[in-house]
Motif scaffolding. Structure first.
Motif, PDB file in Angstrom:
ATOM      1  N   SER A 123      78.975   5.026  78.672  1.00  0.00           N
ATOM      2  CA  SER A 123      79.472   3.700  78.341  1.00  0.00           C
ATOM      3  C   SER A 123      78.345   2.684  78.379  1.00  0.00           C
ATOM      4  O   SER A 123      78.198   1.853  77.485  1.00  0.00           O
ATOM      5  CB  SER A 123      80.565   3.301  79.335  1.00  0.00           C
ATOM      6  N   ALA A 124      77.521   2.761  79.408  1.00  0.00           N
ATOM      7  CA  ALA A 124      76.464   1.766  79.580  1.00  0.00           C
ATOM      8  C   ALA A 124      75.372   1.925  78.523  1.00  0.00           C
ATOM      9  O   ALA A 124      74.967   0.960  77.885  1.00  0.00           O
ATOM     10  CB  ALA A 124      75.878   1.889  80.984  1.00  0.00           C
ATOM     11  N   LEU A 170      85.272   0.734  75.324  1.00  0.00           N
ATOM     12  CA  LEU A 170      85.736  -0.599  74.927  1.00  0.00           C
ATOM     13  C   LEU A 170      87.195  -0.563  74.515  1.00  0.00           C
ATOM     14  O   LEU A 170      87.929  -1.530  74.656  1.00  0.00           O
ATOM     15  CB  LEU A 170      84.880  -1.132  73.763  1.00  0.00           C
ATOM     16  N   PHE A 189      76.263  -6.944  79.442  1.00  0.00           N
ATOM     17  CA  PHE A 189      76.619  -6.171  78.256  1.00  0.00           C
ATOM     18  C   PHE A 189      76.082  -4.752  78.380  1.00  0.00           C
ATOM     19  O   PHE A 189      76.802  -3.769  78.148  1.00  0.00           O
ATOM     20  CB  PHE A 189      76.020  -6.849  77.016  1.00  0.00           C
ATOM     21  N   SER A 190      74.831  -4.673  78.757  1.00  0.00           N
ATOM     22  CA  SER A 190      74.181  -3.378  78.789  1.00  0.00           C
ATOM     23  C   SER A 190      74.803  -2.439  79.824  1.00  0.00           C
ATOM     24  O   SER A 190      74.886  -1.228  79.618  1.00  0.00           O
ATOM     25  CB  SER A 190      72.698  -3.608  79.073  1.00  0.00           C
ATOM     26  N   SER A 239      77.916  -2.543  80.662  1.00  0.00           N
ATOM     27  CA  SER A 239      79.359  -2.450  80.350  1.00  0.00           C
ATOM     28  C   SER A 239      80.227  -3.082  81.435  1.00  0.00           C
ATOM     29  O   SER A 239      81.346  -2.624  81.664  1.00  0.00           O
ATOM     30  CB  SER A 239      79.828  -1.000  80.178  1.00  0.00           C
ATOM     31  N   GLY A 276      73.984   2.485  75.156  1.00  0.00           N
ATOM     32  CA  GLY A 276      74.504   2.447  73.792  1.00  0.00           C
ATOM     33  C   GLY A 276      73.551   1.687  72.911  1.00  0.00           C
ATOM     34  O   GLY A 276      72.365   1.551  73.233  1.00  0.00           O
ATOM     35  N   ILE A 277      74.067   1.158  71.809  1.00  0.00           N
ATOM     36  CA  ILE A 277      73.162   0.412  70.947  1.00  0.00           C
ATOM     37  C   ILE A 277      72.703  -0.864  71.643  1.00  0.00           C
ATOM     38  O   ILE A 277      71.725  -1.465  71.236  1.00  0.00           O
ATOM     39  CB  ILE A 277      73.773   0.132  69.558  1.00  0.00           C
ATOM     40  N   GLY A 278      73.394  -1.249  72.717  1.00  0.00           N
ATOM     41  CA  GLY A 278      72.936  -2.387  73.510  1.00  0.00           C
ATOM     42  C   GLY A 278      71.522  -2.164  74.032  1.00  0.00           C
ATOM     43  O   GLY A 278      70.702  -3.080  74.057  1.00  0.00           O
ATOM     44  N   ASN A 279      71.227  -0.959  74.448  1.00  0.00           N
ATOM     45  CA  ASN A 279      69.910  -0.664  74.995  1.00  0.00           C
ATOM     46  C   ASN A 279      68.858  -0.504  73.911  1.00  0.00           C
ATOM     47  O   ASN A 279      67.742  -0.954  74.051  1.00  0.00           O
ATOM     48  CB  ASN A 279      69.938   0.648  75.798  1.00  0.00           C
ATOM     49  N   TYR A 320      80.419  -4.100  67.271  1.00  0.00           N
ATOM     50  CA  TYR A 320      79.684  -2.912  67.713  1.00  0.00           C
ATOM     51  C   TYR A 320      79.788  -1.808  66.663  1.00  0.00           C
ATOM     52  O   TYR A 320      78.829  -1.113  66.345  1.00  0.00           O
ATOM     53  CB  TYR A 320      80.303  -2.449  69.020  1.00  0.00           C
TER      54      TYR A 320
HETATM   55  N1  PHE Z   1      76.980  -1.110  77.341  1.00  0.00           N
HETATM   56  C1  PHE Z   1      77.189  -0.869  75.952  1.00  0.00           C
HETATM   57  C2  PHE Z   1      75.832  -0.867  75.271  1.00  0.00           C
HETATM   58  O1  PHE Z   1      74.842  -1.214  75.857  1.00  0.00           O
HETATM   59  C3  PHE Z   1      78.106  -1.857  75.308  1.00  0.00           C
HETATM   60  C4  PHE Z   1      79.373  -2.118  76.072  1.00  0.00           C
HETATM   61  C5  PHE Z   1      79.635  -3.385  76.560  1.00  0.00           C
HETATM   62  C6  PHE Z   1      80.282  -1.111  76.327  1.00  0.00           C
HETATM   63  C7  PHE Z   1      80.770  -3.664  77.301  1.00  0.00           C
HETATM   64  C8  PHE Z   1      81.422  -1.356  77.062  1.00  0.00           C
HETATM   65  C9  PHE Z   1      81.658  -2.623  77.561  1.00  0.00           C
HETATM   66  O2  PHE Z   1      75.707  -0.528  74.130  1.00  0.00           O
END
Ligand code: PHE
Length: 472
Positions: A24-25, A339, A241-242, A244, A27-30, A111
């Motif tokens: 979950s953590a 999500l 965000f990163s 989650s 993802g494309i956020g990173n 996302y």
């Molecule tokens: N953490 C995920 C990411 O970095 C995005 C995310 C945010 C997922 C909030 C779940 C809740 O890509």
């Protein structure tokens, strides 16, 4: 309901929970967001604040979410209701769950579109499109993709379709299988990219300097003269965000965590893996940026316009590029599931709806909302829905910018603030002591308590006030 199992199923072990929560953590956020946002905010100082936020605010919030989730054993809305009730507190605390559901919808809507870009890059890479292509040619490939409504729609639809399918199948059948193999594979490939950046670009030192030499002037005075607290708020928002956190995703996954697993070491492991992936992505990308005369602050297209240059030049690059984007898409999926899961679990609990129907309806609604983001990059690229709010950060934002800003920098931090306040001052002591195992881990417990009581809430409030301009 018994406190030892959740109605939706359980993870088979603590290790599987770590994988799922890391899924979950990470993802494309990173890999997509962290590098471009760090680039836009001047690099080193931003990264430092980001890491500080992870350690001092992020980990305590995450521990609070896991603890509350594991006690409640349901969707975040019902979990908050149950834990508030067991603690003799108002049912209004379930509003945390509600806000999380809204935030989850909004985040997933864009996302899915961005993850669609990564999907598009799999066939692009395989076809050899990047081989020996110039940075300009690669920039054009990106611009042609985001400029094409139909292409974006197609990838967005495919991405959401898979999310719906997996969520429809439920926790153990769907989620667990997906994360076991893919997370480690992504990690290894990312590491290989850093090795490439170190040996083949000639700009590794410049990349590291940009990422790790803090220049606070760049963070607080982005235009050279006027003070702005936005960069620090963005760093904190990105930490939320990163990881989650702040919207109940981790609380939801915590509901499936077996009793007895240590919450603190679990949270630290997840946060460590998450930060490492973000930093590795930065270490792979910035040397390529500097080696090709690109700008670190070029925005959301950064990853998509830099890594393909490297793939285009390395032996077997068409294959490695395709594999990289494939793994990135999987990383995005494992985030996207978390999500959507909270709202689906809630509807199953409260309305007795079938999981499959619920997944389809919620996923469909999110898909529709995603059209705002699809259009933000082409036919509505010039539309500024809040353009009338002159002199605010909102004035220049497209729909995508706005959804991204509000969820990351407003909703997640507010959610996190209420979660730590609940965990610090309102939850029944018995629940807290048991979930965090105060008898066996007194030191960790006390550090956590200090952070959730003082550091995290004060930090969140100060950063927000600073961004509104109160200390300017
Ligand atoms: N953490 C995920 C990411 O970095 C995005 C995310 C945010 C997922 C909030 C779940 C809740 O890509």
């Amino acid at each position: 309901m018994s406190n030892n199992v959740s109605a939706h199923g359980m993870w088979s072990s603590r290790w599987v929970f770590i994988l799922a929560a890391t899924g979950s953590a990470v993802g494309i956020g990173n890999i997509w967001k962290f590098p471009y946002v760090a680039g836009e905010n001047g690099g080193g100082a931003f990264v430092l604040v980001y890491l500080a936020c992870i350690a001092l605010i992020g980990i305590p919030v995450m521990m609070s979410e896991i603890m509350i989730g594991r006690h409640g054993r349901q969707s975040p809305i019902n979990t908050m209701l149950a834990v508030a009730r067991d603690s003799g507190r108002s049912s209004l605390w379930s509003l945390i769950g509600w806000m999380g559901v809204v935030a989850g919808f909004l985040i997933l809507s864009y996302y899915s579109v961005i993850a669609g870009w990564a999907m598009a890059y799999i066939p692009y890479s395989m076809s050899g499109m990047f081989t020996d292509a110039s940075p300009e040619a690669i920039g054009n490939i990106f611009n042609n993709l985001v400029g094409n409504v139909w292409l974006l729609l197609m990838w967005h639809t495919i991405f959401m379709g898979v999310v719906i399918f997996v969520i429809a199948r439920g926790v153990q059948n769907g989620l667990e299988k997906a994360v076991k193999l893919l997370m480690p594979a992504l990690f290894i490939l990312l590491f290989a990219m850093v090795v490439y950046a170190a040996f083949a670009t000639g700009q590794f030192a410049a990349g590291l300097k940009f990422l790790f030499t803090p220049d606070f002037g760049k963070l607080f005075y982005p235009d050279g003269t006027n003070f702005s607290g936005q960069g620090v708020l963005t760093a904190m928002g990105l930490a939320f965000f990163s990881l989650s956190i702040g919207m109940g995703a981790i609380m939801m996954y915590g509901a499936y965590l077996p009793k007895g697993a240590s919450v603190s070491s679990t949270a630290i492991t997840i946060a460590g893996a998450d930060s490492l992936v973000a930093i590795l992505a930065g270490m792979a990308i910035f040397p390529i940026v500097f080696a090709n005369g690109l700008s670190p602050g070029q925005g959301p297209g950064l990853v998509f316009q830099t890594l393909p240059i490297a793939f285009g030049q390395m032996p077997g690059g068409a294959f490695w590029g395709a594999l990289f984007f494939l793994l990135l898409v999987f990383a995005a999926w494992t985030s996207a599931f978390s999500l959507l899961e909270p709202v689906v679990a809630w509807l199953v609990e409260n309305r007795g709806m079938k999981r499959s129907v619920t997944a389809f309806l919620c996923g469909g609604a999110t898909w529709l909302l995603g059209l705002l983001t699809v259009f933000s990059f082409n036919i509505w690229a010039d539309v500024r829905p809040l353009g009338f709010l002159t002199d605010t950060v909102f004035a220049g934002q497209t729909f995508f910018d706005f959804i991204d800003y509000v969820t990351q920098n407003v909703m997640l931090p507010i959610g996190g603030l209420f979660i730590v306040m609940f965990a610090a001052w309102f939850i029944a002591r018995g629940i807290r002591d048991e979930e965090l195992d105060v008898t066996n881990e007194p030191l960790m417990f006390n550090i956590w308590l200090f952070l959730v009581r003082y550091v995290a809430p004060v930090g969140i409030i100060l950063v927000t006030l600073n961004a509104i301009g109160l200390f300017a």
